[in-house]
Every structure is written in structure tokens, then in C-alpha cells.
Design a protein around this motif. Structure first.
Motif, PDB file in Angstrom:
ATOM      1  N   GLN A  43       0.831  -1.208   0.000  1.00 34.47           N
ATOM      2  CA  GLN A  43       0.000   0.000   0.000  1.00 34.47           C
ATOM      3  C   GLN A  43       0.864   1.256   0.000  1.00 34.47           C
ATOM      4  O   GLN A  43       0.645   2.183  -0.783  1.00 34.47           O
ATOM      5  N   LEU A  44       1.851   1.286   0.884  1.00 36.72           N
ATOM      6  CA  LEU A  44       2.717   2.462   0.992  1.00 36.72           C
ATOM      7  C   LEU A  44       3.506   2.689  -0.290  1.00 36.72           C
ATOM      8  O   LEU A  44       3.733   3.839  -0.696  1.00 36.72           O
ATOM      9  N   ASP A  45       3.904   1.611  -0.945  1.00 33.55           N
ATOM     10  CA  ASP A  45       4.596   1.748  -2.229  1.00 33.55           C
ATOM     11  C   ASP A  45       3.693   2.400  -3.273  1.00 33.55           C
ATOM     12  O   ASP A  45       4.151   3.219  -4.087  1.00 33.55           O
ATOM     13  N   LEU A  46       2.411   2.036  -3.249  1.00 32.43           N
ATOM     14  CA  LEU A  46       1.461   2.651  -4.187  1.00 32.43           C
ATOM     15  C   LEU A  46       1.267   4.138  -3.870  1.00 32.43           C
ATOM     16  O   LEU A  46       1.188   4.973  -4.777  1.00 32.43           O
ATOM     17  N   LEU A  47       1.187   4.463  -2.589  1.00 33.12           N
ATOM     18  CA  LEU A  47       1.048   5.871  -2.215  1.00 33.12           C
ATOM     19  C   LEU A  47       2.253   6.674  -2.708  1.00 33.12           C
ATOM     20  O   LEU A  47       2.106   7.802  -3.177  1.00 33.12           O
ATOM     21  N   LYS A  48       3.424   6.077  -2.611  1.00 33.64           N
ATOM     22  CA  LYS A  48       4.624   6.754  -3.099  1.00 33.64           C
ATOM     23  C   LYS A  48       4.595   6.899  -4.614  1.00 33.64           C
ATOM     24  O   LYS A  48       4.923   7.961  -5.168  1.00 33.64           O
ATOM     25  N   GLU A  49       4.185   5.839  -5.300  1.00 33.60           N
ATOM     26  CA  GLU A  49       4.118   5.866  -6.765  1.00 33.60           C
ATOM     27  C   GLU A  49       3.162   6.948  -7.257  1.00 33.60           C
ATOM     28  O   GLU A  49       3.423   7.587  -8.292  1.00 33.60           O
ATOM     29  N   TYR A  50       2.070   7.161  -6.507  1.00 33.39           N
ATOM     30  CA  TYR A  50       1.066   8.141  -6.925  1.00 33.39           C
ATOM     31  C   TYR A  50       1.244   9.498  -6.224  1.00 33.39           C
ATOM     32  O   TYR A  50       0.342  10.310  -6.190  1.00 33.39           O
ATOM     33  N   ASN A  51       2.426   9.711  -5.695  1.00 32.61           N
ATOM     34  CA  ASN A  51       2.845  11.033  -5.210  1.00 32.61           C
ATOM     35  C   ASN A  51       2.006  11.570  -4.059  1.00 32.61           C
ATOM     36  O   ASN A  51       1.636  12.747  -4.032  1.00 32.61           O
ATOM     37  N   PHE A  52       1.713  10.707  -3.083  1.00 31.00           N
ATOM     38  CA  PHE A  52       1.030  11.175  -1.886  1.00 31.00           C
ATOM     39  C   PHE A  52       1.974  12.017  -1.041  1.00 31.00           C
ATOM     40  O   PHE A  52       3.191  11.847  -1.084  1.00 31.00           O
ATOM     41  N   ASP A  53       1.378  12.923  -0.271  1.00 36.82           N
ATOM     42  CA  ASP A  53       2.154  13.819   0.583  1.00 36.82           C
ATOM     43  C   ASP A  53       2.102  13.422   2.052  1.00 36.82           C
ATOM     44  O   ASP A  53       3.123  13.470   2.748  1.00 36.82           O
ATOM     45  N   ASN A  54       0.903  13.070   2.529  1.00 37.20           N
ATOM     46  CA  ASN A  54       0.694  12.864   3.958  1.00 37.20           C
ATOM     47  C   ASN A  54       0.052  11.513   4.248  1.00 37.20           C
ATOM     48  O   ASN A  54      -0.779  11.034   3.476  1.00 37.20           O
ATOM     49  N   VAL A  55       0.424  10.952   5.387  1.00 37.47           N
ATOM     50  CA  VAL A  55      -0.232   9.758   5.905  1.00 37.47           C
ATOM     51  C   VAL A  55      -0.676  10.056   7.335  1.00 37.47           C
ATOM     52  O   VAL A  55       0.115  10.549   8.142  1.00 37.47           O
ATOM     53  N   THR A  56      -1.943   9.787   7.623  1.00 38.29           N
ATOM     54  CA  THR A  56      -2.458   9.958   8.982  1.00 38.29           C
ATOM     55  C   THR A  56      -2.508   8.604   9.669  1.00 38.29           C
ATOM     56  O   THR A  56      -3.175   7.684   9.186  1.00 38.29           O
ATOM     57  N   ILE A  57      -1.789   8.480  10.774  1.00 40.15           N
ATOM     58  CA  ILE A  57      -1.855   7.267  11.593  1.00 40.15           C
ATOM     59  C   ILE A  57      -2.963   7.470  12.622  1.00 40.15           C
ATOM     60  O   ILE A  57      -2.857   8.323  13.508  1.00 40.15           O
ATOM     61  N   CYS A  58      -4.026   6.697  12.494  1.00 38.30           N
ATOM     62  CA  CYS A  58      -5.194   6.872  13.374  1.00 38.30           C
ATOM     63  C   CYS A  58      -5.005   6.050  14.647  1.00 38.30           C
ATOM     64  O   CYS A  58      -5.580   4.969  14.807  1.00 38.30           O
ATOM     65  N   LEU A  59      -4.189   6.571  15.553  1.00 37.66           N
ATOM     66  CA  LEU A  59      -3.872   5.845  16.787  1.00 37.66           C
ATOM     67  C   LEU A  59      -5.043   5.881  17.772  1.00 37.66           C
ATOM     68  O   LEU A  59      -5.372   4.891  18.403  1.00 37.66           O
ATOM     69  N   GLN A  60      -5.631   7.061  17.960  1.00 37.27           N
ATOM     70  CA  GLN A  60      -6.681   7.346  18.952  1.00 37.27           C
ATOM     71  C   GLN A  60      -6.123   7.294  20.374  1.00 37.27           C
ATOM     72  O   GLN A  60      -6.192   8.259  21.106  1.00 37.27           O
ATOM     73  N   THR A  61      -5.561   6.184  20.783  1.00 34.09           N
ATOM     74  CA  THR A  61      -4.805   6.082  22.029  1.00 34.09           C
ATOM     75  C   THR A  61      -3.943   4.832  21.951  1.00 34.09           C
ATOM     76  O   THR A  61      -4.223   3.919  21.161  1.00 34.09           O
ATOM     77  N   LEU A  62      -2.896   4.803  22.779  1.00 33.44           N
ATOM     78  CA  LEU A  62      -2.037   3.618  22.847  1.00 33.44           C
ATOM     79  C   LEU A  62      -2.437   2.714  24.007  1.00 33.44           C
ATOM     80  O   LEU A  62      -1.868   1.631  24.163  1.00 33.44           O
ATOM     81  N   ASP A  63      -3.394   3.171  24.808  1.00 31.67           N
ATOM     82  CA  ASP A  63      -3.806   2.397  25.976  1.00 31.67           C
ATOM     83  C   ASP A  63      -4.675   1.219  25.534  1.00 31.67           C
ATOM     84  O   ASP A  63      -5.817   1.403  25.102  1.00 31.67           O
ATOM     85  N   ARG A  64      -4.133   0.028  25.653  1.00 28.73           N
ATOM     86  CA  ARG A  64      -4.786  -1.168  25.119  1.00 28.73           C
ATOM     87  C   ARG A  64      -6.149  -1.423  25.770  1.00 28.73           C
ATOM     88  O   ARG A  64      -7.125  -1.756  25.086  1.00 28.73           O
ATOM     89  N   ASP A  65      -6.231  -1.256  27.090  1.00 24.16           N
ATOM     90  CA  ASP A  65      -7.494  -1.513  27.782  1.00 24.16           C
ATOM     91  C   ASP A  65      -8.587  -0.561  27.293  1.00 24.16           C
ATOM     92  O   ASP A  65      -9.743  -0.960  27.119  1.00 24.16           O
ATOM     93  N   THR A  66      -8.216   0.704  27.071  1.00 22.14           N
ATOM     94  CA  THR A  66      -9.192   1.684  26.578  1.00 22.14           C
ATOM     95  C   THR A  66      -9.670   1.309  25.184  1.00 22.14           C
ATOM     96  O   THR A  66     -10.872   1.376  24.884  1.00 22.14           O
ATOM     97  N   LEU A  67      -8.738   0.921  24.320  1.00 22.36           N
ATOM     98  CA  LEU A  67      -9.114   0.544  22.960  1.00 22.36           C
ATOM     99  C   LEU A  67     -10.069  -0.648  22.957  1.00 22.36           C
ATOM    100  O   LEU A  67     -11.070  -0.651  22.235  1.00 22.36           O
ATOM    101  N   ILE A  68      -9.762  -1.647  23.744  1.00 23.55           N
ATOM    102  CA  ILE A  68     -10.615  -2.842  23.799  1.00 23.55           C
ATOM    103  C   ILE A  68     -12.003  -2.485  24.333  1.00 23.55           C
ATOM    104  O   ILE A  68     -13.030  -2.941  23.815  1.00 23.55           O
TER     105      ILE A  68
END
Length: 333
Positions: free
Chosen positions: A131-156
Motif C-alpha cells: 500500500q505504501l509503495d502505491l502511495l509513493k508511486e502516486y505522489n502522496f504527501d501525507n499519511v495519517t496514523i489513526c492511533l486514537q490512544t495507545l492504551d490497550r485496555d481503553t481501545l478494547i
């Protein structure tokens, strides 16, 4: 014909829409929607569709979305020099198989050559190097990492699929290897407890040390007055070198902070922290050009392509000439 009541693409009078666009002199942002999610997060106001089988996936990406794009092609071609931003969101667009993503990017007229800022959302547990290779091939500028939080218990608890820290670090390395700008999305105070302040502080410290993003967007729940603008700002300042490297902005500078906080009853984007050295570059990203301080009045046209519903049963398609031309139900035949 009442454009505001349209519900399906085959009801749309595109010749009329083309005439409306021909008269527009405003810059354009294009939003491409991916509706599917690996789980339905409790906090999310955008009612994604739980991906249950390959048939649903193929129906959307091989039938519905191509039809919508074909209808918009004349507009996209005529207005190609006016497009300032492309944003791929959801849902979870990084759930797309590489071959699906490639087919989608190829179907967008003049996309690879477009000078508009190109952004893509990634769920840290669902992505691939291809996927990332395709984004590079098509000249993407930004990638958003949708973490929300790193707290595993909260995510679950919120029914969100967590990613391991190792996988997030690997994703960060792959993104930086391709010279994309990195945005990080966080949501604070998901548990509505005082301990959420410590969770936010821990999230920010880890992100600063392991990601060093170009921008951090923090969505907040202000149902408890203890969790104020000052609390979020203090957390960030304690973990990031805000004076030297990062600036801070409120998402609506025209609304006094005190009033803004009192009005908040749901999770919405509230604050942005950004690297000062990349601010000018980020101004053409999707989230920046949608902000009032970077446009004159409402003089921005957004084409939202794809079936989009949410818990408010209102479309998020924000087109200056009309409000709603997208499919607002589960039927995407």
C-alpha cells in the motif's frame, strides 16, 4: 428536483451538477470514502460498516464506487487545476487490498500528476508495505496514523482493534522511508475519568519519542469540565518541545475557547499541534483547508465520493452548491 433529498447516485442529475461546477471559481477538495471497518468503535460518530464478507467488499469497490467516480469524471477533468487536496478516509481505507487501491487510484483522472495535496488514513493494525509503495508511486504527501490512544485496555473497551507498539514503530519507519509527512490522530478522555489525563500524557510522550509527527490532532470529550483546553495544552507542552518545534491551534479560532468547551458534548476534533517548520506545507492538507482560518468565508468546494452515513443520519458531503448527493443507506446496488 430537490437536490437535498437525493439518496442514490442514479437519481442524481449530473448535467445540472456539471453546470453548477462550471460556474464555480473556488478551489476544490476531493474526499474518497472507504466505508468498511474491522470493528465499530464505540466513540466514533461516523457509522462505518463492519466488513463481514468479500461480497460486500467487491460490491462497493468494483461496482458502486467506480460508477460514482465515472459520474464525477467530467467535473474532475474540467477542474483538475483547481483541485488543492485529495483525502482518502473512512471507515478504514487501509483495509483496501493493494490491487483494489491501485485500481481506485488509476480510475481518478489526472490523479498521479495532480499538484493537489494527497492524504491517506491508516489504521496502525491494518496496512501493508505494498500500500505504501502505491502511495509513493502516486505522489502522496501525507499519511495519517489513526492511533486514537495507545492504551490497550481503553481501545478494547471502545471496541477498537489495537495495534502492537512494534507494528506502529514499523509503520512509522516505512512512512518516513518514503518521505511522507506524518499526522497522528488522538482521542482524549475516552474513559471519562481523571486517569485519562495520565493516558493522554503517556500517549504524547511515546508519540514524541517514537514518531515525531508533523502534526498531532487531538479530539476531546468535554463532558467533564476538569478536562479543559488548558489540560490538553499542558499535557502536550509537558511532552513536546512546543516553543522550539511545535505550534498549537484551536480548530475554530473564531469561537472563544470557553464557549467552545461548554458546547462540547461529543467527540470532535478540537486541537492541532504541528511542527512549525512544516506548517506552510501542511496548509493544503485536507484538514487544514477545511479550517476557517485558511479560507475566505465558505469559498471552498468539497466533492465527497462514496457511500457515507453516520450516527446523525446526515451526509458529511460538504459541497457549497448543495448538501447531499450521496447514498445514505446500506443499499449500494
Amino acid at each position: 428536483m430537490d437536490i437535498n433529498k437525493l439518496k442514490r447516485y442514479d437519481e442524481i442529475d449530473f448535467p445540472t451538477i456539471e453546470k453548477l461546477w462550471e460556474n464555480s471559481i473556488n478551489p476544490i477538495g476531493v474526499y474518497i470514502h472507504s466505508p468498511f471497518c474491522p470493528s465499530i468503535c464505540e466513540y466514533c460518530i461516523y457509522a462505518g460498516t463492519l466488513l463481514k464478507n468479500k461480497e460486500e467488499y467487491d460490491k462497493y469497490y468494483d461496482s458502486y464506487l467506480p460508477k460514482i467516480i465515472n459520474l464525477y469524471k467530467p467535473i474532475l477533468e474540467k477542474k483538475k487545476d483547481s483541485i488543492v487536496s485529495w483525502f482518502f478516509g473512512g471507515g478504514t481505507p487501509s483495509m483496501m487490498e493493494p490491487k483494489t487501491l491501485e485500481k481506485l487510484l488509476k480510475s481518478l483522472p489526472n490523479f498521479k500528476e495532480s499538484k493537489g495535496c494527497k492524504s491517506f488514513e491508516i489504521h496502525p493494525a491494518y496496512w501493508s508495505v505494498e500500500q505504501l509503495d502505491l502511495l509513493k508511486e502516486y505522489n502522496f504527501d501525507n499519511v495519517t496514523i489513526c492511533l486514537q490512544t495507545l492504551d490497550r485496555d481503553t481501545l478494547i473497551k471502545q471496541k477498537r482493534v489495537p495495534a502492537t507498539l512494534e507494528k506502529i514503530i514499523e509503520l512509522t519507519k516505512e512512512i518516513k522511508k518514503r518521505n511522507f509527512s506524518i499526522f497522528v490522530d488522538l482521542i482524549s478522555f475516552l474513559n471519562r475519568k481523571e486517569s485519562d489525563i495520565e493516558i493522554l500524557a503517556n500517549d504524547l510522550e511515546w508519540i514524541y519519542n517514537h514518531i515525531s509527527p508533523d502534526e498531532v490532532s487531538i479530539s476531546t470529550l468535554f463532558q467533564n469540565k476538569e478536562f479543559s483546553y488548558g489540560t490538553v495544552k499542558a499535557c502536550f507542552e509537558s511532552k513536546f518541545h512546543i516553543e522550539d518545534q511545535y505550534g498549537i491551534e484551536h480548530y475554530d479560532e473564531n469561537l472563544p475557547i470557553e464557549i467552545f468547551i461548554e458546547k462540547q458534548e461529543t467527540t470532535i476534533r478540537s486541537f492541532r499541534f504541528f511542527k512549525k517548520e512544516t506548517k506552510e506545507k501542511l496548509k493544503t492538507s485536507f484538514m487544514f483547508f477545511m479550517d476557517p482560518q485558511y479560507r475566505s468565508g465558505d469559498n471552498i468546494d468539497t466533492i465527497a465520493i462514496g457511500s457515507y452515513k453516520n450516527k446523525d443520519t446526515q451526509s458529511r458531503s460538504n459541497i457549497s452548491h448543495f448538501n447531499y448527493i450521496e447514498c445514505n443507506n446500506d443499499n449500494i446496488d
